[in-house]
Design a protein around this motif. Structure first.
Motif, PDB file in Angstrom:
ATOM      1  N   GLN A 145       0.810  -1.222   0.000  1.00 31.01           N
ATOM      2  CA  GLN A 145       0.000   0.000   0.000  1.00 31.01           C
ATOM      3  C   GLN A 145       0.841   1.269   0.000  1.00 31.01           C
ATOM      4  N   ILE A 146       2.024   1.229   0.617  1.00 28.45           N
ATOM      5  CA  ILE A 146       2.850   2.446   0.643  1.00 28.45           C
ATOM      6  C   ILE A 146       4.035   2.343  -0.330  1.00 28.45           C
ATOM      7  N   ASN A 147       4.028   1.268  -1.129  1.00 25.77           N
ATOM      8  CA  ASN A 147       5.015   1.095  -2.203  1.00 25.77           C
ATOM      9  C   ASN A 147       6.456   1.168  -1.676  1.00 25.77           C
ATOM     10  N   THR A 148       6.718   0.336  -0.684  1.00 27.70           N
ATOM     11  CA  THR A 148       8.041   0.290  -0.050  1.00 27.70           C
ATOM     12  C   THR A 148       8.502  -1.161   0.010  1.00 27.70           C
ATOM     13  N   PRO A 149       9.784  -1.445  -0.261  1.00 27.08           N
ATOM     14  CA  PRO A 149      10.263  -2.830  -0.270  1.00 27.08           C
ATOM     15  C   PRO A 149      10.107  -3.535   1.076  1.00 27.08           C
ATOM     16  N   LEU A 150       9.648  -4.774   1.017  1.00 25.12           N
ATOM     17  CA  LEU A 150       9.565  -5.636   2.193  1.00 25.12           C
ATOM     18  C   LEU A 150      10.752  -6.591   2.155  1.00 25.12           C
TER      19      LEU A 150
END
Length: 199
Positions: A115-120
């Motif tokens: 949802q926040i377009n950040t790498p996991l």
């Protein structure tokens, strides 16, 4: 699936009226830098988190996470907000994973990352010991219970990074504090802890 969707919609409407006003709480004398929460750990929030965590109602992660995502985005957009480079979830032991079938914090983290377009980042922070459940212990015992049970693999992936660390509930903070300590020892720059609820 339709029953689950209907169940989620009803639950989401109830949650709208329960969010806490403060987006983030600045912590002192902690290994992490910021705590972001969405709800107090009471009433229906507590009931649904327990169902999500222990009764195999995995589908609840989206409803439970929505307000948290809003608070994270609000924090990022504030003038003093920290840029988030990557997301990690608080790990559970292999034994607990096979007992439960999933890591509830990872499900939340995966959805937040999307949802926040950040790498996991997966398989970086791991739990090496199947210690006692924190919920069964008092404050002092909780701190000792989590000491040296976490380890970082491939520390280059987190070096000089601002990390969003996801867990389901913040009670005493012992778990996320220990995880943050290990992450910083391995080169992490700042840790922003985000949980669905705060006790």
């Amino acid at each position: 699936a339709n029953c689950e969707e209907k169940y989620e919609r009803v639950f989401e409407k109830k949650l709208e009226y329960m969010c806490i006003n403060n987006v983030h709480v600045k912590e002192v004398k902690k290994e992490f830098d910021i705590l972001i929460c969405a709800y107090l750990y009471t009433d229906i929030v507590r009931e649904k988190i327990l169902q999500f965590k222990f009764e195999n109602k995995k589908f609840l992660y989206k409803s439970l996470s929505q307000k948290l995502i809003e608070n994270i985005l609000k924090y990022i957009n504030e003038k003093d907000g920290i840029d988030i480079d990557c997301i990690l979830s608080v790990p559970i032991s292999i034994e607990r994973y096979f007992e439960r079938g999933y890591n509830q914090s990872y499900l939340i983290a995966k959805w937040v990352a999307k949802q926040i377009n950040t790498p996991l980042i997966k398989l970086c922070l791991i739990k090496t010991k199947n210690n006692k459940k924190q919920s069964t212990l008092n404050v002092s015992k909780r701190i000792n219970n989590v000491k040296n049970v976490y380890k970082v693999f491939y520390s280059k992936r987190i070096k000089d990074k601002n990390i969003l660390l996801i867990d389901d509930i913040y009670t005493t903070g012992a778990t996320v504090n220990e995880c943050s300590r290990i992450l910083k020892e391995n080169g992490a720059k700042k840790i922003i802890v985000a949980t669905i609820a705060k006790a």
